[in-house]
Structure formats: structure tokens, C-alpha cells
Design a protein around this motif. Structure first.
Motif, PDB file in Angstrom:
ATOM      1  N   ARG A 131       0.829  -1.224   0.000  1.00 18.21           N
ATOM      2  CA  ARG A 131       0.000   0.000   0.000  1.00 18.21           C
ATOM      3  C   ARG A 131       0.859   1.268   0.000  1.00 18.21           C
ATOM      4  NH1 ARG A 131      -3.809  -0.896  -2.213  1.00 18.21           N
ATOM      5  NH2 ARG A 131      -5.427   0.346  -1.261  1.00 18.21           N
ATOM      6  N   ILE A 132       1.894   1.287  -0.803  1.00 19.03           N
ATOM      7  CA  ILE A 132       2.742   2.487  -0.867  1.00 19.03           C
ATOM      8  C   ILE A 132       2.072   3.498  -1.803  1.00 19.03           C
ATOM      9  CG2 ILE A 132       5.005   3.398  -1.515  1.00 19.03           C
ATOM     10  CD1 ILE A 132       6.158   0.638  -0.803  1.00 19.03           C
ATOM     11  N   PRO A 133       1.779   4.682  -1.303  1.00 18.92           N
ATOM     12  CA  PRO A 133       1.109   5.671  -2.145  1.00 18.92           C
ATOM     13  C   PRO A 133       2.025   6.113  -3.296  1.00 18.92           C
ATOM     14  CG  PRO A 133       1.193   6.398   0.145  1.00 18.92           C
ATOM     15  CD  PRO A 133       2.083   5.219   0.025  1.00 18.92           C
ATOM     16  N   THR A 134       1.409   6.632  -4.336  1.00 18.16           N
ATOM     17  CA  THR A 134       2.174   7.193  -5.442  1.00 18.16           C
ATOM     18  C   THR A 134       2.012   8.710  -5.396  1.00 18.16           C
ATOM     19  OG1 THR A 134       1.832   5.223  -6.778  1.00 18.16           O
ATOM     20  CG2 THR A 134       2.453   7.236  -7.954  1.00 18.16           C
ATOM     21  N   LEU A 135       3.126   9.381  -5.135  1.00 15.19           N
ATOM     22  CA  LEU A 135       3.135  10.851  -5.133  1.00 15.19           C
ATOM     23  C   LEU A 135       3.857  11.258  -6.413  1.00 15.19           C
ATOM     24  CD1 LEU A 135       4.171  12.648  -1.820  1.00 15.19           C
ATOM     25  CD2 LEU A 135       1.963  12.617  -2.966  1.00 15.19           C
ATOM     26  N   LEU A 136       3.118  11.736  -7.379  1.00 16.14           N
ATOM     27  CA  LEU A 136       3.709  12.083  -8.663  1.00 16.14           C
ATOM     28  C   LEU A 136       4.777  13.162  -8.463  1.00 16.14           C
ATOM     29  CD1 LEU A 136       3.236  11.252 -11.671  1.00 16.14           C
ATOM     30  CD2 LEU A 136       1.940  13.376 -11.892  1.00 16.14           C
ATOM     31  N   PHE A 137       6.022  12.791  -8.771  1.00 17.11           N
ATOM     32  CA  PHE A 137       7.175  13.679  -8.589  1.00 17.11           C
ATOM     33  C   PHE A 137       7.161  14.345  -7.202  1.00 17.11           C
ATOM     34  CE2 PHE A 137       6.632  13.343 -13.202  1.00 17.11           C
ATOM     35  CZ  PHE A 137       7.865  12.779 -13.504  1.00 17.11           C
ATOM     36  N   GLY A 138       6.723  13.561  -6.220  1.00 23.70           N
ATOM     37  CA  GLY A 138       6.736  14.043  -4.840  1.00 23.70           C
ATOM     38  C   GLY A 138       5.702  15.114  -4.545  1.00 23.70           C
ATOM     39  N   GLN A 139       4.778  15.331  -5.481  1.00 18.91           N
ATOM     40  CA  GLN A 139       3.867  16.472  -5.329  1.00 18.91           C
ATOM     41  C   GLN A 139       2.392  16.088  -5.294  1.00 18.91           C
ATOM     42  OE1 GLN A 139       5.159  19.504  -4.855  1.00 18.91           O
ATOM     43  NE2 GLN A 139       7.195  18.612  -5.082  1.00 18.91           N
ATOM     44  N   VAL A 140       1.961  15.278  -6.260  1.00 18.22           N
ATOM     45  CA  VAL A 140       0.525  15.059  -6.439  1.00 18.22           C
ATOM     46  C   VAL A 140       0.182  13.607  -6.118  1.00 18.22           C
ATOM     47  CG1 VAL A 140      -1.405  15.228  -8.060  1.00 18.22           C
ATOM     48  CG2 VAL A 140       0.557  16.774  -8.287  1.00 18.22           C
ATOM     49  N   LEU A 141      -0.766  13.429  -5.230  1.00 20.97           N
ATOM     50  CA  LEU A 141      -1.168  12.076  -4.869  1.00 20.97           C
ATOM     51  C   LEU A 141      -1.967  11.442  -6.009  1.00 20.97           C
ATOM     52  CD1 LEU A 141      -1.410   9.873  -2.657  1.00 20.97           C
ATOM     53  CD2 LEU A 141      -3.615  10.907  -2.086  1.00 20.97           C
ATOM     54  N   ILE A 142      -1.505  10.298  -6.465  1.00 25.49           N
ATOM     55  CA  ILE A 142      -2.222   9.546  -7.495  1.00 25.49           C
ATOM     56  C   ILE A 142      -2.944   8.400  -6.794  1.00 25.49           C
ATOM     57  CG2 ILE A 142      -1.971   8.206  -9.627  1.00 25.49           C
ATOM     58  CD1 ILE A 142      -1.085  11.155  -9.863  1.00 25.49           C
ATOM     59  N   PRO A 143      -4.256   8.315  -6.950  1.00 31.79           N
ATOM     60  CA  PRO A 143      -4.965   7.242  -6.238  1.00 31.79           C
ATOM     61  C   PRO A 143      -4.578   5.866  -6.780  1.00 31.79           C
ATOM     62  CG  PRO A 143      -6.447   8.418  -7.729  1.00 31.79           C
ATOM     63  CD  PRO A 143      -5.143   9.160  -7.749  1.00 31.79           C
TER      64      PRO A 143
END
Ligand code: HEM
Lengths: 198, 200
Positions: A116-128
């Protein structure tokens, strides 16, 4: 100017092609490397970059398909045989599909992972996460699928590249030139001789 | 041992001390003095629990615990501020519910248990912040780096041979070279512990 009117591809199509090509190749190398690197902190950070650049490929690939629908593409060069056209079209369609399916499978594997590691697009935007139920089984399935699709498309990349280079250096035709910001060799090609084939 | 009892007995009869406490808390000396009543030396018992939480962007974060630890503390009945704690935990014993997360935490990405098998805390000052509560400041050493850390300890239970505290505190992990995964995972590690002491 950027529309695919001539025998050449327009600037937008050219830019999308090479940006996606560079990112996709980079992703292949990064994916291979990061899954084998020993330093786990480095591995974690590399995987985060891999996810971000992979999703960027997905976005660009979608834009590219939309652009293809809007702007069309120049017709195949008349010097190509039917077989050449058919095989080129097949490989190109598969590569286009790969630029969508490989990142989608990567996104699926991340979404199905029990980590369940979140994806933070380039450390900025949370991708569900994609709506998948996390389990060891689902994660293994998508992980294998992602790797198979990625390495399978690497084979396609090789075939596609070999064909392009063969046309350019051996056959000395415009196949590679027209996807580069270079004038085509055949001066007539510029003035719409191929119009009737569209 | 006897020294403790004498000191404790003295503290109970020392009028100025009782008066000061009563003034401090506005409470009866007996109620205000729960910490002082527990005066003595204790060993941290294995049935204590060390739980931690690291928040994450959109999600439950990491909830874990440590199974292996040890230490001792001494409560000074005359002057709670002269109490002290020494605590050691073995990060190899980390539990986080998912073996891959545990391996990651043990690896050189986080605790580096091969090189740094212990995490220690040594108190430097104890300040009473309530009738049953004290703020403990000290030095936390992890991964070869030391930094200031502060925990709040609240008395839960007091028996004749045992004492129990609920201890909470937050650590900024980047200060100890464990910054991996930020900002996806919070820099703050929240500790929630129950430390049971048995008299020595
Ligand atoms: C251009 C698109 C992409 C390419 C070419 C690509 C390629 C690769 C390759 C070659 C590997 C190594 C596979 C192996 O050896 O096992 C890999 C692993 C991985 N990829 Fe991608 N990838 C892409 C996009 C993505 C995306 C969009 C994500 C997630 C959002 C992602 C997540 C992962 C993860 C988490 C791994 C390692 C874990 C595992 O395979 O179990 N990838 N990728």
C-alpha cells in the motif's frame, strides 16, 4: 505546421514520439536496475521516480493517441512493400499499446500490492490506487504482467529501431527522416505528391 | 534499598516538601505525591509494550512495535526532577505486520541493525508537569547519531513491587539518518509505550 499534413510527421507528433521513446527506454533501464540494486533506501527512491516517469509516459501516450485521431498521420511511403507496411503498422500499433499497457500494469501492481505504498507524482501530487483488491496473489500477477509486457516491448523496440536504422542507412529512404525534424530527401515528397494515398 | 526507604520516609515527613507540592498542584499532599510514592529503582519489564506509528500520505501509515528492549529507571521521591531513565531497544525485533516492511526497516535503509543493533535513550532531565505526569528529556542515539528527545510519562498504576507508565513522544527520523520515504511517509515517528517497572 504541427499537423501531419505532409509526407513528414508534424512537429507535435515528432516531439511526442521522441519524448515518449526516451522516457520509455529510460523506464526500461530504470526498472531493470532498480529491481536489482542492493541498497534498499536507493531502491525505494528509484521506484518512486520510476512510478512518476511511468505515469508521465501514460499521460503522454494518451495525448499522442488523441493527437493521432485529431491530426491523422502521413501515409506510408510508396516505396514500401505491402508486407513492410503491414509489419511496420503491426509493430507500431503494438508499441503504441505498450506505452499504455506497460504503465497501466505498473500502476495495477502498485495498487494491488499489500505494501500500500502511495504514489506521489514527482513528490507532489497524490495519485490514487486503481480499484483493485490488494493481495499477495494479485500483486504477483500484476508484477509478472508488468515485467513481461515491459521486456516484451523491449523486443519490439529493438525490431522497430532496427527497421528504422535499416531504412535510413541501407535503403537511404525517408522513413526515419520524416519522424525527425529534418527535411525529407525526396524533394517531391514535400509538395504533396502522396496526397491521393491518404 | 534501605537508602531508598530512608529517603522515602524522610520525604514523607518533610513538611516543606509536602507543602510545596500541595501549593504546586493545589491538591492534597497524598494525591499530588503519587509519583513520589513510587520512589525507587526499577527494571523495565518485558511485558512492557513499545508501539510506534509513522503517518503516510493517504493511508493508514506504518504501525509497528518492538519486542526486544531493556532498561531501568529510578524515581527520586524527594525531587522527581532528579529521577532518571536509561533505555535500550533492539531494532531487529521490529514488527510491522508485513515481512517486507520489517526487512526494509532492519536494512541499511532505516535502522541498519547489522551496524547499529541498539537504539538507546538516556535521560538528562525530568520535569514534573502534573500530579501523575513528568516530561523526560534526554539523548536518543540511533544509527550512530545522537539527538535530543522528549517523552511524556504518565503514571498508570502503582503497586508495592511494580509501577507502570504510559509514555508518549515523537521523534524526527531524518535527524538519525532514517529519512527514507519522506514525504510519502511522515518524518515524525510517534511512540506510544507502556513501560512496566519491577522494583530491583
Ligand atoms: C513506461 C512505462 C514503464 C516501463 C517501461 C516500466 C518498466 C519496468 C521494468 C523493466 C521493471 C523491472 C521488472 C523486473 O525485472 O522484474 C519494472 C518494475 C516496476 N515497475 Fe515499471 N515500468 C513502467 C511504468 C511503471 C508505472 C507507471 C508504475 C507504477 C505507477 C511502475 C511500477 C513498477 C514497480 C513498482 C516495479 C518493481 C516491482 C515489481 O516489478 O514487482 N512501472 N518496470
Amino acid at each position: 505546421m504541427s499537423r501531419n499534413r505532409d509526407v513528414s510527421f508534424g512537429l507535435t507528433a515528432i516531439l511526442l514520439h521522441w519524448t515518449i521513446a526516451a522516457l520509455f527506454l529510460g523506464e526500461l533501464v530504470l526498472g531493470f536496475w532498480m529491481t536489482r540494486v542492493k541498497d534498499m533506501a536507493l531502491q525505494f527512491e528509484l521506484i518512486q521516480w520510476h512510478k512518476s516517469f511511468g505515469l508521465l509516459v501514460l499521460v503522454l501516450a494518451v495525448l499522442r493517441i488523441l493527437w493521432r485521431i485529431v491530426a491523422g498521420r502521413p501515409p506510408a511511403l510508396p516505396t514500401l512493400s505491402r508486407l513492410e507496411r503491414a509489419s511496420a503498422a503491426t509493430v507500431q500499433a503494438l508499441l503504441l499499446a505498450a506505452t499504455i499497457l506497460v504503465p497501466l500494469a505498473g500502476w495495477a501492481l502498485v495498487s494491488a500490492s499489500t505494501l500500500r505504498i502511495p504514489t506521489l507524482l514527482f513528490g507532489q501530487v497524490l495519485i490514487p490506487h486503481l480499484p483493485l483488491i490488494p493481495s499477495g496473489h494479485a500483486e504477483a500477477f500484476w508484477s509478472r504482467g508488468h515485467a513481461l509486457l515491459a521486456y516484451g516491448s523491449a523486443v519490439l523496440v529493438l525490431a522497430h529501431t532496427a527497421a528504422a536504422l535499416g531504412h535510413h542507412f541501407l535503403l537511404r529512404d525517408d522513413v526515419l527522416r520524416r519522424i525527425l525534424p529534418l527535411p525529407t530527401r525526396d524533394p517531391l515528397a514535400r509538395v504533396g505528391d502522396y496526397g491521393e494515398q491518404r | 534499598m534501605t537508602g531508598e526507604y530512608i529517603r522515602k520516609a524522610r520525604s514523607l515527613v518533610k513538611p516543606s516538601f509536602l507543602g510545596a507540592l500541595a501549593l504546586l498542584g493545589g491538591l492534597s499532599p497524598a494525591a499530588a505525591d503519587a509519583l513520589a510514592q513510587g520512589a525507587g529503582s526499577y527494571r523495565i519489564a518485558p511485558n512492557s509494550s513499545i508501539r510506534f506509528h509513522v503517518g503516510q500520505v493517504a493511508g493508514a501509515g506504518i504501525n509497528g512495535s518492538f519486542g526486544s528492549f531493556g532498561g531501568s529507571f529510578a524515581i527520586n521521591g524527594n525531587d522527581v526532577s532528579k529521577s532518571s531513565v536509561a533505555f535500550t531497544l533492539y531494532p531487529k525485533s521490529v514488527r510491522a505486520g508485513e515481512p517486507r516492511v520489517e526487512d526494509f526497516l532492519r536494512s541499511n535503509a532505516v535502522f541498519d541493525v547489522a551496524e547499529h543493533p541498539q537504539i538507546t535513550f538516556r535521560s538528562t532531565s525530568v520535569r514534573r508537569i502534573g500530579p501523575n505526569e513528568a516530561a523526560i528529556s534526554g539523548v536518543l542515539t540511533a544509527r550512530g547519531r545522537s539527538g535530543p528527545a522528549k517523552f511524556d510519562a504518565r503514571l498508570r498504576q502503582l503497586g508495592s513491587r511494580s509501577i507502570s507508565f504510559h509514555v508518549t513522544g515523537s521523534i524526527y527520523r531524518t535527524a538519525y539518518g532514517m529519512g527514507v520515504g519522506a514525504p510519502i511517509y511522515s518524518n515524525v515517528v510517534q511512540f506510544d509505550m507502556v513501560l512496566n517497572g519491577t522494583r530491583r
